[in-house]
Design a protein around this motif. Sequence first.
Motif, mmCIF file in Angstrom:
data_model
loop_
_atom_site.group_PDB
_atom_site.id
_atom_site.type_symbol
_atom_site.label_atom_id
_atom_site.label_comp_id
_atom_site.label_asym_id
_atom_site.label_seq_id
_atom_site.Cartn_x
_atom_site.Cartn_y
_atom_site.Cartn_z
ATOM 1 N N GLY A 181 1.491 8.183 3.922
ATOM 2 C CA GLY A 181 1.571 9.298 4.857
ATOM 3 C C GLY A 181 0.590 9.162 6.007
ATOM 4 O O GLY A 181 0.860 9.582 7.127
ATOM 5 N N PHE A 182 -0.582 8.563 5.732
ATOM 6 C CA PHE A 182 -1.625 8.346 6.733
ATOM 7 C C PHE A 182 -2.000 6.866 6.764
ATOM 8 O O PHE A 182 -2.229 6.257 5.718
ATOM 9 C CB PHE A 182 -2.879 9.167 6.415
ATOM 10 C CG PHE A 182 -2.721 10.653 6.528
ATOM 11 C CD1 PHE A 182 -2.537 11.260 7.763
ATOM 12 C CD2 PHE A 182 -2.776 11.467 5.401
ATOM 13 C CE1 PHE A 182 -2.405 12.639 7.870
ATOM 14 C CE2 PHE A 182 -2.646 12.841 5.497
ATOM 15 C CZ PHE A 182 -2.449 13.432 6.734
ATOM 16 N N GLU A 183 -2.100 6.306 7.953
ATOM 17 C CA GLU A 183 -2.461 4.893 8.112
ATOM 18 C C GLU A 183 -3.797 4.569 7.447
ATOM 19 O O GLU A 183 -3.988 3.490 6.865
ATOM 20 C CB GLU A 183 -2.526 4.552 9.609
ATOM 21 C CG GLU A 183 -2.676 3.077 9.909
ATOM 22 C CD GLU A 183 -1.394 2.306 9.695
ATOM 23 O OE1 GLU A 183 -1.432 1.327 8.915
ATOM 24 O OE2 GLU A 183 -0.364 2.683 10.278
ATOM 25 N N VAL A 184 -4.746 5.506 7.495
ATOM 26 C CA VAL A 184 -6.092 5.275 6.972
ATOM 27 C C VAL A 184 -6.070 4.980 5.471
ATOM 28 O O VAL A 184 -6.997 4.350 4.943
ATOM 29 C CB VAL A 184 -6.999 6.483 7.292
ATOM 30 C CG1 VAL A 184 -6.576 7.710 6.489
ATOM 31 C CG2 VAL A 184 -8.460 6.167 7.023
ATOM 32 N N ALA A 185 -5.026 5.410 4.773
ATOM 33 C CA ALA A 185 -4.955 5.196 3.325
ATOM 34 C C ALA A 185 -4.854 3.720 2.953
ATOM 35 O O ALA A 185 -5.209 3.329 1.834
ATOM 36 C CB ALA A 185 -3.762 5.962 2.747
ATOM 37 N N ALA A 186 -4.398 2.896 3.881
ATOM 38 C CA ALA A 186 -4.182 1.477 3.570
ATOM 39 C C ALA A 186 -5.466 0.782 3.118
ATOM 40 O O ALA A 186 -5.433 -0.119 2.272
ATOM 41 C CB ALA A 186 -3.588 0.763 4.783
ATOM 42 N N LYS A 187 -6.608 1.203 3.644
ATOM 43 C CA LYS A 187 -7.856 0.509 3.312
ATOM 44 C C LYS A 187 -8.269 0.723 1.857
ATOM 45 O O LYS A 187 -9.081 -0.038 1.324
ATOM 46 C CB LYS A 187 -8.970 0.950 4.251
ATOM 47 C CG LYS A 187 -9.438 2.391 4.090
ATOM 48 C CD LYS A 187 -10.513 2.713 5.122
ATOM 49 C CE LYS A 187 -11.010 4.144 4.997
ATOM 50 N NZ LYS A 187 -12.028 4.477 6.019
ATOM 51 N N TYR A 188 -7.683 1.743 1.205
ATOM 52 C CA TYR A 188 -7.996 1.988 -0.200
ATOM 53 C C TYR A 188 -7.016 1.272 -1.144
ATOM 54 O O TYR A 188 -7.147 1.384 -2.361
ATOM 55 C CB TYR A 188 -7.964 3.489 -0.496
ATOM 56 C CG TYR A 188 -8.922 4.294 0.352
ATOM 57 C CD1 TYR A 188 -10.290 4.293 0.079
ATOM 58 C CD2 TYR A 188 -8.473 5.050 1.425
ATOM 59 C CE1 TYR A 188 -11.180 5.027 0.860
ATOM 60 C CE2 TYR A 188 -9.354 5.791 2.209
ATOM 61 C CZ TYR A 188 -10.697 5.775 1.915
ATOM 62 O OH TYR A 188 -11.577 6.505 2.694
ATOM 63 N N LEU A 189 -6.055 0.566 -0.564
ATOM 64 C CA LEU A 189 -5.026 -0.112 -1.365
ATOM 65 C C LEU A 189 -4.930 -1.589 -0.962
ATOM 66 O O LEU A 189 -3.872 -2.064 -0.544
ATOM 67 C CB LEU A 189 -3.670 0.579 -1.164
ATOM 68 C CG LEU A 189 -3.585 2.043 -1.603
ATOM 69 C CD1 LEU A 189 -2.336 2.702 -1.047
ATOM 70 C CD2 LEU A 189 -3.617 2.149 -3.123
ATOM 71 N N PRO A 190 -6.023 -2.336 -1.070
ATOM 72 C CA PRO A 190 -6.027 -3.710 -0.559
ATOM 73 C C PRO A 190 -5.093 -4.660 -1.300
ATOM 74 O O PRO A 190 -4.675 -5.675 -0.737
ATOM 75 C CB PRO A 190 -7.488 -4.139 -0.733
ATOM 76 C CG PRO A 190 -8.003 -3.283 -1.853
ATOM 77 C CD PRO A 190 -7.309 -1.966 -1.675
ATOM 78 N N ARG A 191 -4.738 -4.337 -2.545
ATOM 79 C CA ARG A 191 -3.898 -5.246 -3.330
ATOM 80 C C ARG A 191 -2.429 -4.818 -3.360
ATOM 81 O O ARG A 191 -1.607 -5.469 -3.992
ATOM 82 C CB ARG A 191 -4.431 -5.352 -4.765
ATOM 83 C CG ARG A 191 -5.815 -5.991 -4.844
ATOM 84 C CD ARG A 191 -6.267 -6.177 -6.285
ATOM 85 N NE ARG A 191 -6.403 -4.904 -6.992
ATOM 86 C CZ ARG A 191 -5.669 -4.530 -8.029
ATOM 87 N NH1 ARG A 191 -4.739 -5.345 -8.501
ATOM 88 N NH2 ARG A 191 -5.860 -3.356 -8.609
ATOM 89 N N ALA A 192 -2.109 -3.736 -2.683
ATOM 90 C CA ALA A 192 -0.735 -3.234 -2.688
ATOM 91 C C ALA A 192 -0.030 -3.559 -1.372
ATOM 92 O O ALA A 192 -0.651 -3.562 -0.307
ATOM 93 C CB ALA A 192 -0.724 -1.723 -2.919
ATOM 94 N N GLN A 193 1.257 -3.827 -1.466
ATOM 95 C CA GLN A 193 2.096 -3.951 -0.275
ATOM 96 C C GLN A 193 2.331 -2.544 0.254
ATOM 97 O O GLN A 193 2.830 -1.680 -0.474
ATOM 98 C CB GLN A 193 3.429 -4.603 -0.655
ATOM 99 C CG GLN A 193 4.430 -4.725 0.473
ATOM 100 C CD GLN A 193 4.068 -5.822 1.451
ATOM 101 O OE1 GLN A 193 3.412 -6.784 1.072
ATOM 102 N NE2 GLN A 193 4.486 -5.682 2.687
ATOM 103 N N ASN A 194 1.931 -2.256 1.482
ATOM 104 C CA ASN A 194 2.092 -0.886 1.968
ATOM 105 C C ASN A 194 2.570 -0.838 3.407
ATOM 106 O O ASN A 194 2.400 -1.790 4.173
ATOM 107 C CB ASN A 194 0.797 -0.085 1.791
ATOM 108 C CG ASN A 194 -0.394 -0.741 2.446
ATOM 109 O OD1 ASN A 194 -0.448 -0.842 3.657
ATOM 110 N ND2 ASN A 194 -1.352 -1.208 1.640
ATOM 111 N N VAL A 195 3.164 0.294 3.753
ATOM 112 C CA VAL A 195 3.657 0.531 5.109
ATOM 113 C C VAL A 195 3.544 2.021 5.391
ATOM 114 O O VAL A 195 3.801 2.847 4.522
ATOM 115 C CB VAL A 195 5.115 0.038 5.263
ATOM 116 C CG1 VAL A 195 6.042 0.739 4.278
ATOM 117 C CG2 VAL A 195 5.612 0.250 6.694
#
Length: 357
Positions: free
Chosen positions: A144-158
């Motif tokens: 939902g928020f781009e900033v969340a990506a930094k907490y999921l370094p091992r997950a494929q995310n968009v």
Amino acid sequence: MANAPIKLLIAASGTGGHLFPAIALAEKLSDYQIQWLGVPNRLETELVPKEYPLNTIAVEGFQQGFGISSIRILARLAGSIFQVRRILKQGNFQGVFTTGGYIAGPAVIAARSLGLPVIFHESNALPGKVTRFFGPWCSVVALGFEVAAKYLPRAQNVCVGTPVRAQFLDGGINAPLDLAIPDGVPLIVVFGGSQGAVGINKLVRECANAWFDAGAYIVHLTGDRDPEADSLKHPQYIALPFYNNMAALLRRATIAISRSGAGSLTELAVCGTPAILIPYPFAAEDHQSYNAEVFTKAGAALTLKQSQLTAQELQSNVLNLLHSPQELAKMGEKAKAIAVPDSADKLAQLVREVVET
């Protein structure tokens, strides 16, 4: 012979923040055969549209340290995984979508054990523990928020944003407001998400007379857990436990006072509503403060911490904004800039890409 429709199991349970985005997605996948996975006696039994068959499992989260109760929870978790496996196999499902919460655990484990793709939607700026743990197991995590990506370094995310209810799109947002609010008067809308907010309610009632004196009307959605909900009476004050036409209400609002759950923030952004945010202080890992920070940094809202907040401070902040129409207009534009109004379309396209390849 036409191809059989894709069968998707949606695991979403508990709160409007988990259910509304999943329902919005389901409405975009009208050519799919969709069933629901939930928990007995929770909101899904009321909110999930009847066209989606509801399967329920007995599962709960770990709220405390490991102990005797944890053994029971683990046993129930193991049983729920086998339940979901059976549902997936018997229904010939081709994929699973989940919005997190503790129902996501058995859904993800069961699906991956059968080699099925899983799409996980995380609406918060700080992903929950379940998301951080199971995200790498999933085919993709939609943010939902781009900033969340930094907490999921091992997950494929968009990042796709968070889908909103259909009433917030197309003509729904411009629907007439069926409340006795005169044209042109300032309107303060107070709401605490699907759970209500007794702490906010008390502060608002202490501030209300000063806001009435400034000419403002207040629509106060108190929830159904406040024993003092009917204690304030004034011709410029409307108190309701809930209100269905939130899109029209937020569109009419001069300013909102709200918790900062991801669903509420998404609706504020789509409506371009300036807000004072009071994060729920007991939210898991204080994740509502992380959500509020996104809006505050963007200039779309002010954030006030409930633990330090006095009625005088809330009263003066609202009055200052009511007397600053240019500032309110800027905040509204900043809120709209955060919005992803086609989020449901983007998420549906992502589901199609993952499940149909």
